[in-house]
Design an enzyme around this catalytic site. Structure first.
Site, PDB file in Angstrom:
ATOM      1  N   TYR A   1      41.455  12.284  47.986  1.00  0.00           N
ATOM      2  CA  TYR A   1      41.511  11.741  46.625  1.00  0.00           C
ATOM      3  C   TYR A   1      41.181  10.250  46.524  1.00  0.00           C
ATOM      4  O   TYR A   1      41.176   9.699  45.425  1.00  0.00           O
ATOM      5  CB  TYR A   1      42.895  12.018  46.021  1.00  0.00           C
ATOM      6  CG  TYR A   1      43.285  13.479  46.092  1.00  0.00           C
ATOM      7  CD1 TYR A   1      42.506  14.449  45.469  1.00  0.00           C
ATOM      8  CD2 TYR A   1      44.408  13.906  46.801  1.00  0.00           C
ATOM      9  CE1 TYR A   1      42.835  15.793  45.547  1.00  0.00           C
ATOM     10  CE2 TYR A   1      44.754  15.253  46.874  1.00  0.00           C
ATOM     11  CZ  TYR A   1      43.956  16.193  46.255  1.00  0.00           C
ATOM     12  OH  TYR A   1      44.278  17.524  46.328  1.00  0.00           O
TER      13      TYR A   1
ATOM     14  N   GLU B   1      36.713  21.082  32.929  1.00  0.00           N
ATOM     15  CA  GLU B   1      37.605  21.194  34.097  1.00  0.00           C
ATOM     16  C   GLU B   1      37.163  20.164  35.138  1.00  0.00           C
ATOM     17  O   GLU B   1      35.963  20.016  35.405  1.00  0.00           O
ATOM     18  CB  GLU B   1      37.497  22.599  34.704  1.00  0.00           C
ATOM     19  CG  GLU B   1      38.330  22.748  35.969  1.00  0.00           C
ATOM     20  CD  GLU B   1      38.199  24.126  36.622  1.00  0.00           C
ATOM     21  OE1 GLU B   1      37.477  24.983  36.093  1.00  0.00           O
ATOM     22  OE2 GLU B   1      38.818  24.307  37.688  1.00  0.00           O
TER      23      GLU B   1
ATOM     24  N   HIS C   1      38.026  18.252  39.032  1.00  0.00           N
ATOM     25  CA  HIS C   1      38.748  18.089  40.286  1.00  0.00           C
ATOM     26  C   HIS C   1      38.139  16.919  41.051  1.00  0.00           C
ATOM     27  O   HIS C   1      36.913  16.812  41.131  1.00  0.00           O
ATOM     28  CB  HIS C   1      38.675  19.363  41.145  1.00  0.00           C
ATOM     29  CG  HIS C   1      39.258  20.532  40.444  1.00  0.00           C
ATOM     30  ND1 HIS C   1      40.613  20.679  40.282  1.00  0.00           N
ATOM     31  CD2 HIS C   1      38.679  21.567  39.803  1.00  0.00           C
ATOM     32  CE1 HIS C   1      40.835  21.776  39.578  1.00  0.00           C
ATOM     33  NE2 HIS C   1      39.689  22.329  39.273  1.00  0.00           N
TER      34      HIS C   1
ATOM     35  N   ASN D   1      42.409  18.067  34.610  1.00  0.00           N
ATOM     36  CA  ASN D   1      42.583  18.283  36.043  1.00  0.00           C
ATOM     37  C   ASN D   1      43.966  18.918  36.176  1.00  0.00           C
ATOM     38  O   ASN D   1      44.984  18.222  36.202  1.00  0.00           O
ATOM     39  CB  ASN D   1      42.512  16.975  36.822  1.00  0.00           C
ATOM     40  CG  ASN D   1      42.594  17.222  38.326  1.00  0.00           C
ATOM     41  OD1 ASN D   1      42.924  18.341  38.756  1.00  0.00           O
ATOM     42  ND2 ASN D   1      42.325  16.204  39.124  1.00  0.00           N
TER      43      ASN D   1
ATOM     44  N   ALA E   1      47.295  21.590  41.130  1.00  0.00           N
ATOM     45  CA  ALA E   1      47.681  22.851  41.782  1.00  0.00           C
ATOM     46  C   ALA E   1      47.802  24.014  40.790  1.00  0.00           C
ATOM     47  O   ALA E   1      47.588  25.175  41.152  1.00  0.00           O
ATOM     48  CB  ALA E   1      48.994  22.662  42.534  1.00  0.00           C
TER      49      ALA E   1
ATOM     50  N   PRO F   1      50.227  18.295  38.225  1.00  0.00           N
ATOM     51  CA  PRO F   1      51.228  17.822  39.181  1.00  0.00           C
ATOM     52  C   PRO F   1      50.680  16.987  40.336  1.00  0.00           C
ATOM     53  O   PRO F   1      49.610  17.293  40.864  1.00  0.00           O
ATOM     54  CB  PRO F   1      51.850  19.120  39.713  1.00  0.00           C
ATOM     55  CG  PRO F   1      50.896  20.198  39.357  1.00  0.00           C
ATOM     56  CD  PRO F   1      50.190  19.747  38.120  1.00  0.00           C
ATOM     57  N   ASN F   2      51.426  15.983  40.665  1.00  0.00           N
ATOM     58  CA  ASN F   2      51.206  15.092  41.815  1.00  0.00           C
ATOM     59  C   ASN F   2      50.057  14.105  41.627  1.00  0.00           C
ATOM     60  O   ASN F   2      49.854  13.231  42.465  1.00  0.00           O
ATOM     61  CB  ASN F   2      50.998  15.892  43.114  1.00  0.00           C
ATOM     62  CG  ASN F   2      52.200  16.758  43.420  1.00  0.00           C
ATOM     63  OD1 ASN F   2      53.312  16.242  43.478  1.00  0.00           O
ATOM     64  ND2 ASN F   2      52.010  18.052  43.578  1.00  0.00           N
TER      65      ASN F   2
ATOM     66  N   ARG G   1      37.684  23.530  50.527  1.00  0.00           N
ATOM     67  CA  ARG G   1      39.043  23.326  51.055  1.00  0.00           C
ATOM     68  C   ARG G   1      39.702  24.663  51.389  1.00  0.00           C
ATOM     69  O   ARG G   1      39.009  25.646  51.602  1.00  0.00           O
ATOM     70  CB  ARG G   1      39.847  22.498  50.038  1.00  0.00           C
ATOM     71  CG  ARG G   1      39.221  21.119  49.799  1.00  0.00           C
ATOM     72  CD  ARG G   1      40.055  20.254  48.891  1.00  0.00           C
ATOM     73  NE  ARG G   1      41.364  19.963  49.481  1.00  0.00           N
ATOM     74  CZ  ARG G   1      42.369  19.383  48.814  1.00  0.00           C
ATOM     75  NH1 ARG G   1      42.205  19.038  47.541  1.00  0.00           N
ATOM     76  NH2 ARG G   1      43.516  19.146  49.404  1.00  0.00           N
TER      77      ARG G   1
ATOM     78  N   ARG H   1      48.817   9.812  47.943  1.00  0.00           N
ATOM     79  CA  ARG H   1      48.662  11.153  48.533  1.00  0.00           C
ATOM     80  C   ARG H   1      47.253  11.339  49.106  1.00  0.00           C
ATOM     81  O   ARG H   1      46.276  10.894  48.522  1.00  0.00           O
ATOM     82  CB  ARG H   1      48.977  12.249  47.498  1.00  0.00           C
ATOM     83  CG  ARG H   1      48.005  12.346  46.344  1.00  0.00           C
ATOM     84  CD  ARG H   1      48.420  13.371  45.314  1.00  0.00           C
ATOM     85  NE  ARG H   1      48.316  14.730  45.794  1.00  0.00           N
ATOM     86  CZ  ARG H   1      47.823  15.744  45.077  1.00  0.00           C
ATOM     87  NH1 ARG H   1      47.363  15.534  43.854  1.00  0.00           N
ATOM     88  NH2 ARG H   1      47.780  16.946  45.567  1.00  0.00           N
TER      89      ARG H   1
END
Ligand code: DQA
Length: 146
Positions: free
Chosen positions: A24, A99, A101, A75, A78, A11-12, A108, A19
């Site tokens: 990012y 995986e 990110h 990725n 969330a 998502p996103n 974070r 964003r």
């Protein structure tokens, strides 16, 4: 040779470029896709670059990947921190999984510092920006050669 991989974005991530650029970067989703397709082609990998905001849809994509792909780069965004369903689907994929990110999730907020998938994937890349996707494609090619 095994050479079909799928890159799954959660998502996103479709809003990359818009964003939180401090996390990012400024690359857009389309530019990232373009870079991944270029690198994969260069390495002789067939790649499907996909994105969904919907958890169940990602579960379906992972289930279908068992038949159609030799490796997954994910990725989960969330959903990394919340989704037992995505974890369970990934557990059924018996080939390499990376995986990924863009940001360093361990630097974070506390809720991001837990990944529900890290312990069932082959390996991971985080905190290296969008370049991480290129590194994941290279690593996946090496894993598939083995
Ligand atoms: C992310 C990190 C997640 O915590 C976040 O929800 C994302 C992107 C990353 O690529 O750094 O959407 O997975």
């Amino acid at each position: 040779m095994n050479n079909k991989i799928i890159i799954i974005n959660g998502p996103n991530l479709n809003l990359l470029g818009e964003r939180e650029q401090s996390q990012y970067g400024s690359i857009t989703f389309d530019e990232l896709k373009e870079n991944c397709l270029r690198k994969s082609k260069e390495l002789g990998l067939k790649v499907n670059f996909t994105q969904s905001n919907i958890e169940g849809e990602i579960v379906n994509i992972i289930q279908d990947a068992r038949k159609n792909f030799d490796g997954i780069v994910i990725n989960a965004a969330a959903f990394t921190h919340t989704s037992v369903a995505i974890r369970d689907a990934l557990s059924l994929f018996k080939k390499p999984i990376i995986e990924l990110h863009i940001s360093n999730i361990y630097k974070r907020e506390e809720f991001r510092q837990k990944s529900l998938i890290s312990d069932i994937v082959t390996g991971g890349i985080f905190g290296l920006g969008s370049e991480g996707y290129i590194l994941a494609i290279i690593s996946m090619q090496n894993l598939l050669k083995k």
